[in-house]
Motif scaffolding. Structure first.
Motif, PDB file in Angstrom:
ATOM      1  N   ALA A 110       0.710  -1.194   0.015  1.00 53.39           N
ATOM      2  CA  ALA A 110       0.096  -0.036   0.270  1.00 53.39           C
ATOM      3  C   ALA A 110       0.886   1.206  -0.075  1.00 53.39           C
ATOM      4  O   ALA A 110       0.459   2.444  -0.709  1.00 53.39           O
ATOM      5  CB  ALA A 110      -0.854   0.072   1.173  1.00 53.39           C
ATOM      6  N   THR A 111       1.951   1.320   0.627  1.00 57.81           N
ATOM      7  CA  THR A 111       3.008   2.447   0.486  1.00 57.81           C
ATOM      8  C   THR A 111       3.396   2.752  -0.984  1.00 57.81           C
ATOM      9  O   THR A 111       3.879   3.982  -0.972  1.00 57.81           O
ATOM     10  CB  THR A 111       4.124   2.185   1.346  1.00 57.81           C
ATOM     11  OG1 THR A 111       4.767   0.756   1.225  1.00 57.81           O
ATOM     12  CG2 THR A 111       3.944   2.099   2.981  1.00 57.81           C
ATOM     13  N   CYS A 112       3.122   1.868  -1.852  1.00 63.74           N
ATOM     14  CA  CYS A 112       3.676   2.143  -3.043  1.00 63.74           C
ATOM     15  C   CYS A 112       2.332   2.647  -4.036  1.00 63.74           C
ATOM     16  O   CYS A 112       2.623   2.562  -5.351  1.00 63.74           O
ATOM     17  CB  CYS A 112       4.384   1.031  -3.595  1.00 63.74           C
ATOM     18  SG  CYS A 112       5.984   0.556  -3.133  1.00 63.74           S
ATOM     19  N   VAL A 113       1.209   2.772  -3.736  1.00 60.67           N
ATOM     20  CA  VAL A 113      -0.070   2.977  -4.239  1.00 60.67           C
ATOM     21  C   VAL A 113       0.086   4.196  -5.246  1.00 60.67           C
ATOM     22  O   VAL A 113      -0.041   4.063  -6.395  1.00 60.67           O
ATOM     23  CB  VAL A 113      -1.141   3.061  -3.663  1.00 60.67           C
ATOM     24  CG1 VAL A 113      -2.469   3.601  -4.447  1.00 60.67           C
ATOM     25  CG2 VAL A 113      -1.661   1.621  -3.021  1.00 60.67           C
ATOM     26  N   ASP A 114       0.564   5.411  -4.799  1.00 61.07           N
ATOM     27  CA  ASP A 114       0.860   6.456  -5.449  1.00 61.07           C
ATOM     28  C   ASP A 114       1.763   6.439  -6.630  1.00 61.07           C
ATOM     29  O   ASP A 114       1.568   6.760  -7.668  1.00 61.07           O
ATOM     30  CB  ASP A 114       1.249   7.530  -4.499  1.00 61.07           C
ATOM     31  CG  ASP A 114       0.361   8.166  -3.577  1.00 61.07           C
ATOM     32  OD1 ASP A 114      -0.848   7.866  -3.921  1.00 61.07           O
ATOM     33  OD2 ASP A 114       0.625   8.787  -2.491  1.00 61.07           O
ATOM     34  N   ALA A 115       2.961   5.566  -6.349  1.00 50.17           N
ATOM     35  CA  ALA A 115       3.926   5.426  -7.435  1.00 50.17           C
ATOM     36  C   ALA A 115       3.622   4.444  -8.584  1.00 50.17           C
ATOM     37  O   ALA A 115       3.755   4.525  -9.480  1.00 50.17           O
ATOM     38  CB  ALA A 115       5.072   4.694  -6.698  1.00 50.17           C
ATOM     39  N   LEU A 116       2.605   3.607  -8.085  1.00 54.01           N
ATOM     40  CA  LEU A 116       1.796   2.668  -9.031  1.00 54.01           C
ATOM     41  C   LEU A 116       0.962   3.525  -9.917  1.00 54.01           C
ATOM     42  O   LEU A 116       1.163   3.448 -11.118  1.00 54.01           O
ATOM     43  CB  LEU A 116       1.015   1.421  -8.397  1.00 54.01           C
ATOM     44  CG  LEU A 116       0.137   0.719  -8.960  1.00 54.01           C
ATOM     45  CD1 LEU A 116       0.927  -0.105 -10.137  1.00 54.01           C
ATOM     46  CD2 LEU A 116      -0.558  -0.165  -7.943  1.00 54.01           C
TER      47      LEU A 116
END
Length: 227
Positions: free
Chosen positions: A9-15
């Protein structure tokens, strides 16, 4: 349109930024294919489905219940990671059972097959063009370096099963390896051979102190980086 493994979830923005750079919005995706449910591969699944309720999540039969109710996984991981859990993984949200599809031998036109060793519930997907969506089954490679590293998390690591999975992968003769960690590798034979060798050799280091193991592994990896 499908996404293979979503990260934590910590990478959702990057995804989302990565998708947008390719002209894709989250809501354009119809399917999320998971190799296994370790947080670095599947942790964001519930968050994505909450934002995009039409998203279908494809996962192994063993992994499916833990997507629907991740409480046991989270409790265990919080004991391991302590205060760093939230920073590393973020929210671990439930995926509604209605959104979960247990994989079979074919998924969205892809061949799907078990690939245990890294995790007992791991699966891979192979498309008609020869691209293997590999998850962690063929290791970690920080390209452009050549070294292929075996991610061997306890308690599920099983050398014999992993070697059998590599045999199954080679039998299918993929032409490209789509690595979640990281990128696409075209030198399939060399890559798999190196992982097989390193699995054998690193397991043979069992019984050494942590410092001795780290020294031996670092020397081995360093040799690979120089190739």
């Amino acid at each position: 349109m499908a996404l293979f493994d979503c990260g934590p979830a910590t990478c959702v923005d990057a995804l989302k930024a990565g998708l947008r750079a390719r002209g894709i919005e989250l809501q354009d995706l119809r399917h999320l294919l998971l190799s296994h449910i370790h947080f670095d591969h599947a942790g964001a699944a519930g968050v994505l489905v909450r934002e995009h309720p039409g998203l279908r999540v494809h996962v192994s039969a063993v992994g499916a219940p833990h997507l629907v109710d991740p409480s046991r996984l989270e409790a265990s991981a919080r004991r391991l990671y302590g205060d760093t859990f939230d920073e590393l993984w973020g929210e671990l949200a439930s995926v509604p059972e209605a959104n979960v599809d247990v994989v079979g031998e074919r998924v969205l036109g892809l061949e799907c097959f078990p690939a245990p060793g890294h995790a007992a519930h791991h699966v891979c997907y192979l498309d008609a063009g020869g691209t293997l969506y590999a998850g962690d089954a063929v290791g970690v490679r920080i390209q452009p370096h050549a070294a292929v590293l075996p991610p061997t998390p306890p308690p599920e690591f099983d050398l014999d099963e992993w070697l059998s999975s590599l045999d199954e992968i080679e039998r299918r003769a993929p032409t490209r390896l789509a690595l979640v960690h990281f990128g696409v590798a075209d030198d399939v034979g060399r890559h798999v051979d190196e992982l097989r060798r390193r699995l054998h050799e690193w397991v043979a280091l069992e019984g050494r102190t942590e410092a001795e193991f780290a020294e031996a592994a670092s020397a081995d990896v360093g040799d690979g980086l120089e190739e």
